[in-house]
Design a protein around this motif. Structure first.
Motif, mmCIF file in Angstrom:
data_model
loop_
_atom_site.group_PDB
_atom_site.id
_atom_site.type_symbol
_atom_site.label_atom_id
_atom_site.label_comp_id
_atom_site.label_asym_id
_atom_site.label_seq_id
_atom_site.Cartn_x
_atom_site.Cartn_y
_atom_site.Cartn_z
ATOM 1 N N PRO A 20 0.897 -1.227 0.124
ATOM 2 C CA PRO A 20 -0.016 0.123 -0.008
ATOM 3 C C PRO A 20 0.898 1.393 -0.003
ATOM 4 C CG PRO A 20 -0.201 -1.363 1.921
ATOM 5 C CD PRO A 20 0.589 -2.180 0.975
ATOM 6 N N GLN A 21 1.985 1.171 0.677
ATOM 7 C CA GLN A 21 2.877 2.351 0.673
ATOM 8 C C GLN A 21 3.249 2.686 -0.753
ATOM 9 O OE1 GLN A 21 5.387 1.655 4.005
ATOM 10 N NE2 GLN A 21 3.515 1.986 5.226
ATOM 11 N N GLY A 22 3.834 1.836 -1.364
ATOM 12 C CA GLY A 22 4.362 1.853 -2.770
ATOM 13 C C GLY A 22 3.346 2.510 -3.846
ATOM 14 N N ARG A 23 2.250 1.963 -3.556
ATOM 15 C CA ARG A 23 0.970 2.458 -4.221
ATOM 16 C C ARG A 23 0.740 4.041 -4.069
ATOM 17 N NH1 ARG A 23 -2.831 -1.604 -3.411
ATOM 18 N NH2 ARG A 23 -4.431 0.244 -2.640
ATOM 19 N N TRP A 24 0.723 4.135 -2.611
ATOM 20 C CA TRP A 24 0.600 5.485 -2.345
ATOM 21 C C TRP A 24 1.573 6.500 -3.064
ATOM 22 C CZ3 TRP A 24 -1.821 9.636 -1.362
ATOM 23 C CH2 TRP A 24 -1.582 10.774 -0.839
ATOM 24 N N GLY A 75 3.440 17.261 -13.336
ATOM 25 C CA GLY A 75 4.386 18.216 -13.940
ATOM 26 C C GLY A 75 5.317 18.899 -12.895
ATOM 27 N N MET A 76 5.154 18.444 -11.436
ATOM 28 C CA MET A 76 5.959 19.384 -10.712
ATOM 29 C C MET A 76 7.494 18.878 -10.666
ATOM 30 S SD MET A 76 3.441 19.382 -7.538
ATOM 31 C CE MET A 76 4.771 18.880 -6.487
ATOM 32 N N LEU A 77 7.650 17.782 -11.071
ATOM 33 C CA LEU A 77 8.923 17.034 -11.224
ATOM 34 C C LEU A 77 9.721 17.444 -12.214
ATOM 35 C CD1 LEU A 77 8.065 13.740 -9.489
ATOM 36 C CD2 LEU A 77 9.351 15.537 -8.441
ATOM 37 N N CYS A 78 9.734 18.608 -12.625
ATOM 38 C CA CYS A 78 10.607 19.381 -13.450
ATOM 39 C C CYS A 78 11.659 20.050 -12.644
ATOM 40 C CB CYS A 78 9.865 20.014 -14.590
ATOM 41 S SG CYS A 78 9.036 21.269 -13.811
ATOM 42 N N ALA A 79 12.698 20.750 -13.197
ATOM 43 C CA ALA A 79 13.614 21.532 -12.637
ATOM 44 C C ALA A 79 13.224 22.440 -11.734
ATOM 45 C CB ALA A 79 14.643 21.746 -13.486
ATOM 46 N N PHE A 80 12.155 23.219 -12.422
ATOM 47 C CA PHE A 80 11.499 24.152 -11.731
ATOM 48 C C PHE A 80 10.100 24.014 -11.461
ATOM 49 C CE2 PHE A 80 15.661 26.235 -12.649
ATOM 50 C CZ PHE A 80 15.960 26.980 -11.658
ATOM 51 N N ILE A 81 9.690 24.402 -10.294
ATOM 52 C CA ILE A 81 8.158 24.575 -10.258
ATOM 53 C C ILE A 81 7.780 26.196 -9.792
ATOM 54 C CG2 ILE A 81 7.849 22.268 -10.069
ATOM 55 C CD1 ILE A 81 7.949 22.447 -7.091
ATOM 56 N N ASP A 141 15.543 12.423 -8.516
ATOM 57 C CA ASP A 141 15.377 11.957 -7.228
ATOM 58 C C ASP A 141 13.952 11.797 -6.643
ATOM 59 O OD1 ASP A 141 15.577 11.523 -4.638
ATOM 60 O OD2 ASP A 141 16.431 13.298 -4.080
ATOM 61 N N LEU A 142 13.246 10.502 -6.515
ATOM 62 C CA LEU A 142 12.079 10.468 -6.205
ATOM 63 C C LEU A 142 11.852 10.151 -4.738
ATOM 64 C CD1 LEU A 142 10.144 8.695 -9.324
ATOM 65 C CD2 LEU A 142 10.740 11.070 -8.826
ATOM 66 N N SER A 143 12.756 10.391 -3.876
ATOM 67 C CA SER A 143 12.797 10.088 -2.356
ATOM 68 C C SER A 143 11.956 10.745 -1.813
ATOM 69 C CB SER A 143 14.194 10.449 -1.868
ATOM 70 O OG SER A 143 14.305 11.815 -1.640
ATOM 71 N N MET A 144 11.369 10.551 -0.564
ATOM 72 C CA MET A 144 10.467 10.912 0.358
ATOM 73 C C MET A 144 10.755 12.255 0.668
ATOM 74 S SD MET A 144 7.447 10.411 1.355
ATOM 75 C CE MET A 144 6.549 11.406 2.369
ATOM 76 N N ILE A 201 8.658 15.643 0.528
ATOM 77 C CA ILE A 201 8.438 16.864 1.178
ATOM 78 C C ILE A 201 8.757 18.160 0.735
ATOM 79 C CG2 ILE A 201 9.035 17.461 3.619
ATOM 80 C CD1 ILE A 201 9.220 14.467 4.447
ATOM 81 N N LYS A 202 9.974 18.223 0.096
ATOM 82 C CA LYS A 202 10.454 19.330 -0.286
ATOM 83 C C LYS A 202 9.456 20.242 -1.523
ATOM 84 C CE LYS A 202 14.603 21.834 -1.764
ATOM 85 N NZ LYS A 202 15.699 21.589 -2.551
ATOM 86 N N ALA A 203 8.952 19.148 -2.364
ATOM 87 C CA ALA A 203 8.084 19.534 -3.484
ATOM 88 C C ALA A 203 6.695 20.066 -2.918
ATOM 89 C CB ALA A 203 7.882 18.330 -4.331
ATOM 90 N N LEU A 204 6.514 19.682 -1.751
ATOM 91 C CA LEU A 204 5.043 20.165 -1.005
ATOM 92 C C LEU A 204 5.315 21.400 -0.364
ATOM 93 C CD1 LEU A 204 2.163 19.652 -0.800
ATOM 94 C CD2 LEU A 204 2.726 18.193 1.125
#
Ligand code: NAG
Ligand code: NAG
Length: 389
Positions: free
Chosen positions: A3-7, A17-23, A53-56, A60-63
């Motif tokens: 379930p965590q992987g799914r989440w 679209g957020m995971l580009c170099a700039f948001i 880098d898709l780490s947690m 957090i930083k993206a949010l």
């Protein structure tokens, strides 16, 4: 995939679209300008994120990074629309980063069901104190502070909460500023940095500690008739004098320096009473101890009747601990939701199907004639007027 992987996958799809170099976080809602009561997140920061880098940590930083409140902002508007202005020039203009330690201190193993050190933690079965400590950890990650959980040894002859005194003293040997919170205490606005609060509360170079006054209730008064300072939330600044104060505090029950302190080893309110009855009267230079208003740094709305302590910036959920999990959820959702909503609208051409140009007849959709379309439009216009738009 568990379930965590799914989440995580769902989260990444949602973040698209957020995971580009700039948001560029442009949460532009016209209602925000119409209604100042909702103007809580006025800042849009461009943030650079690592692309692969898709780490947690990145999640957090993206949010949070795009909406962090500047450390030296001259004001802050809370969720009720109340504006808090710095009383003077900000002392802290740069982030303090790892000079700050957010510290949890506990002597228990916390490996039971729903506890933090258990390998599994499920949202529905999380103990309130786990939510509190995870919130502290998240706060540290959001702002780049250091975080430690210190598993403390017990005193043989003292109540458990005493251990936080020597442990805070140790932490003050490695960090310039420490923030200790009981596990039922949380910062209410994860995007509001500690530095801003230090500016707002005017921490000077000579402050040893900042603590909030306790609610106005009979049990919260010391032997001299003054209200206790609550030791569930402490901001301390490292200095030789801070070390001395913590040593005197920890040694209070030996009765050497402060006669009569010994019974607070086990009597309520333990280390808080020792501080309230002795230490604060000894460390009484004007800047030694900064007393924070209960309404800002203690209490929670459900405890507001008890001494007017709403906990505007720092909440202390001593009345209803079940609120801790809910609040941790709020600390994520109140930031996640506008972003999800923004994405929903931004991508609407891909998922909103407008079948208003059709009418239903049995199982069939039949396109309206031009005449019917015009009638429908007029009707909708009239409806909108009715609703007062
Ligand atoms: C953020 O970056 C975008 C795209 O590069 C730019 O158009 C926008 O003006 C920037 N916003 C701020 C607040 O710097
Ligand atoms: C709050 O600070 C912002 C940015 O510095 C400023 O534009 C605004 O006028 C301030 N608001 C109040 C009510 O002081």
């Amino acid at each position: 995939m568990g379930p965590q992987g799914r989440w995580r996958r769902i989260l990444f799809v949602a973040m698209g679209g957020m995971l580009c170099a700039f948001i560029y976080y442009a949460y532009e809602s016209s209602t925000m300008h119409r209604n100042p009561k909702q103007a809580q997140f006025p800042h849009h920061n461009n943030v650079s994120l690592p692309e692969n880098d898709l780490s947690m940590m990145t999640v957090i930083k993206a949010l949070y990074a795009p909406i962090l409140h500047p450390v030296d902002a001259s004001n802050f508007t809370d969720e009720d629309g109340d504006v808090y202005k710095l009383p003077g020039e900000p002392r802290f203009r740069e982030k303090l980063g790892k000079k700050v330690l957010i510290v949890d201190i506990d002597s228990r193993a916390l490996t039971g069901d729903g506890q933090l050190m258990n390998d599994e933690l499920k949202w529905n079965h999380m103990r309130p104190l786990s939510a509190g400590m995870l919130s502290h950890y998240m706060f540290a990650q959001i702002h780049g502070y250091d975080y430690k959980f210190i598993r403390a040894p017990d005193y043989e002859d003292r109540w458990g909460t005493w251990v936080k005194v020597p442990m805070m003293r140790e932490a003050l040997k490695t960090h310039d500023y420490i923030v200790f919170m009981d596990s039922d205490v949380m910062f209410h606005y994860p995007h509001l940095p500690l530095e801003w609060l230090l500016n707002y509360w005017e921490m000077s170079k000579d402050n040893l500690v900042m603590m909030s006054i306790d609610p106005d209730e009979p049990q919260n008064y010391d032997e001299k008739g003054n209200r206790y300072l609550n030791t569930g939330f402490v901001i301390a600044q490292a200095s030789p004098r801070t070390q001395e104060m913590y040593r005197d505090w920890a040694e209070c029950p030996t009765d050497k320096k402060y006669k009569g302190c010994a019974h607070w080893k086990t009597d309520w309110a333990h280390e808080q009473a020792a501080f309230g009855n002795y230490v604060r009267y000894d460390y009484n230079r004007p800047d030694d101890i900064k007393v924070l208003p209960c309404v800002q740094a203690n209490g929670a709305p459900e405890a507001e009747g008890r001494g007017g302590c709403k906990g505007i910036f720092v909440r202390h959920y001593w009345v209803d601990k079940s609120l801790l999990s809910r609040t941790l959820g709020d600390q994520v959702m109140q930031y996640f939701l506008p972003r999800l909503h923004q994405l929903y609208l931004q991508e609407s051409k891909n998922h909103i199907i407008d079948a208003k140009g059709f009418k239903l007849s049995g199982a069939d959709l039949i396109e309206l004639t031009e005449d019917e379309k015009k009638k429908l439009k007029d009707k909708e216009g009239a409806n909108q007027k009715d609703e007062g738009f």
